[in-house]
Design an enzyme around this catalytic site. Structure first.
Site, short mmCIF file in Angstrom:
data_model
loop_
_atom_site.label_atom_id
_atom_site.label_comp_id
_atom_site.label_asym_id
_atom_site.label_seq_id
_atom_site.Cartn_x
_atom_site.Cartn_y
_atom_site.Cartn_z
N PHE A 295 0.86 -1.18 0.00
CA PHE A 295 0.00 0.00 0.00
C PHE A 295 0.90 1.23 0.00
O PHE A 295 1.56 1.54 0.99
CB PHE A 295 -0.93 0.06 1.20
CG PHE A 295 -1.86 1.25 1.12
CD1 PHE A 295 -3.02 1.19 0.36
CD2 PHE A 295 -1.54 2.44 1.75
CE1 PHE A 295 -3.84 2.30 0.24
CE2 PHE A 295 -2.36 3.56 1.64
CZ PHE A 295 -3.52 3.48 0.88
N ASP B 83 9.63 3.03 1.74
CA ASP B 83 8.43 3.82 2.02
C ASP B 83 8.16 3.72 3.53
O ASP B 83 7.57 2.76 4.00
CB ASP B 83 7.25 3.28 1.21
CG ASP B 83 5.96 4.04 1.47
OD1 ASP B 83 5.91 4.84 2.43
OD2 ASP B 83 4.98 3.82 0.73
N LYS C 62 2.77 11.52 6.71
CA LYS C 62 1.93 11.33 7.88
C LYS C 62 2.45 12.07 9.12
O LYS C 62 2.18 13.24 9.29
CB LYS C 62 1.72 9.84 8.15
CG LYS C 62 0.89 9.16 7.04
CD LYS C 62 0.42 7.80 7.44
CE LYS C 62 -0.29 7.09 6.30
NZ LYS C 62 -1.53 7.76 5.87
#
Length: 408
Positions: free
Chosen positions: A147, A232, A261
């Protein structure tokens, strides 16, 4: 905390969203109106312990006072210039973020998906200009069940049919291999490979922690093949796993790092691509950009986030409380929990399907004042703010046990 006065109830507000908001989410039936630290309140004033923390966007809790102060201070001075001009906050942000992560250059962006898209562009340009891959033939190796976002290019290499169906045609140039399978990864790498793009821990897949040595093996494969290793760390980074970066658990330094984030402190969207100078240096003026990327407000908040992490306090808390989390989940195996995976303050918990789906368990926990999120059927994710106390964490685990053993 006192919820603001409103004439619309939670039920009213949920109903009001239905005709005017796109139906791309299926949120739990709670309407948050106020939050502080690890706790949120709905419009009726009911309190909930946040055990999701915005998928790690709220690593430092809701409205951390130092981050809010940094934002207020900057709001009174300057919020946006665009990158058409310099601003007085960006240099310090880039310097300190690079030093914190062991990289040399920073490309500031806004969202995690933007960071991933930017990393893909940089890797391809590097492949053509530095590695010598023939034009338009660069490939990137990725892992199944990944994801990295939901933009068109990113869903092109997703194996989640919900994310893909109806959104083709898809962007070529990606090779998908099983996660945690070094042999498959090595077999997929060839002279056209620009990069291997991986999550050090797969978050959306259910907090899948790879075998010890996997990330170090990926680093070695990419080194031998002369391609980039892109980590990531948008969910796993910035303290979540007990280290600044999840790759640090194997002493790995990637060629390129993607952050987001938590970098915005739960206040503004901030993301970044970080890499060596010879990698990010391939970009020239006009080849990539973002109106809001590196804006003064984002840089001010991002610098305050880095300042919190420079102390090491939050990394230590995640490591120490991670033991509490792991021990608590271990005690629930066989009591409604069939298995779990955890690192630091992050866990994927598999629920016995006979007890309920992940969504149903999330709804039951909601009624008990705990916020979590399900994924992949009967799995729930736990990712509380790193500011949570041991007592709050133990209470949440006790509530989970109650929900699992008492049923609906």
């Amino acid at each position: 905390m006192t919820a603001p006065a409103t004439t619309r109830t939670s039920a009213d507000l949920i109903r009001a969203e239905e005709p005017v908001l796109a139906h791309n989410y299926h949120p739990l039936p709670v309407v948050v109106a106020r939050a502080e630290g690890t706790w949120v309140e709905d419009v009726e004033g009911r309190r909930y312990l946040d055990m999701l923390a915005g998928y790690s966007a709220l690593n430092f809790g809701h409205r951390h006072p130092l981050l809010v102060e940094a934002a207020h201070r900057q709001l009174d001075r300057l919020t946006l210039t665009s990158r058409a001009f310099h601003n007085d906050r960006l240099a310090e942000f880039a310097e300190r973020l690079a030093a914190l992560t062991g990289q040399e250059m920073v490309l500031p962006m806004n969202t995690g998906a933007e960071a991933v898209e930017s990393g893909i562009k940089v890797a391809r340009k590097w492949a053509y200009e530095v590695k010598g891959v023939p034009a338009d033939r660069a490939t990137i190796v990725v892992a199944a069940e990944n994801f990295h976002g939901r933009t068109t290019t990113i869903v092109s290499f997703s194996t989640d049919e919900t994310a893909r169906k109806g959104f083709g045609p898809f962007t070529p140039g990606f090779r998908i291999v099983p996660y945690n399978d070094l042999a498959a990864l090595e077999a997929a790498v060839d002279e056209t490979t620009a990069a291997v793009l991986l999550e050090p821990i797969q978050g959306e897949a259910g907090v899948i922690v790879p075998d010890d040595g996997y990330l170090a093996g990926v680093r070695e494969v990419t080194r031998r093949a002369g391609c980039l290793f892109i980590a990531d760390e948008i969910q796993s980074g910035l303290g979540r796993t007990g280290r600044t970066l999840a790759v640090e658990h194997e002493s790995v330094v990637p060629d390129m790092l993607l952050l987001g984030k938590a970098l915005g402190g739960g206040i503004v969207p901030v993301s970044a691509v970080l890499a060596r100078r010879d990698v990010l240096g391939v970009l020239g003026p006009g080849e990539h950009g973002s109106t809001f990327g590196g804006n003064p407000l984002a840089a001010a908040v991002g610098t305050a986030v880095v300042e919190l992490l420079e102390t090491g306090e939050y990394q230590r808390r995640a490591a120490e409380l991670g033991v509490v989390l792991r021990d608590g989940l271990e005690a629930l195996v066989g009591k409604g929990v069939t298995g779990f995976r955890a690192r630091g303050l992050w866990a994927g918990v598999d629920i016995d399907p006979s007890i309920g789906t992940g969504r149903e368990i999330g709804e039951r926990l909601l009624r008990e004042g705990i916020l979590v999120k399900d994924t992949h059927g009967s799995t729930i994710r736990l990712a509380p703010p790193l500011t949570i106390t041991a007592e709050e964490l133990e209470s949440a685990l006790g509530t989970l046990e109650k929900v699992l053993t008492q049923g609906a």
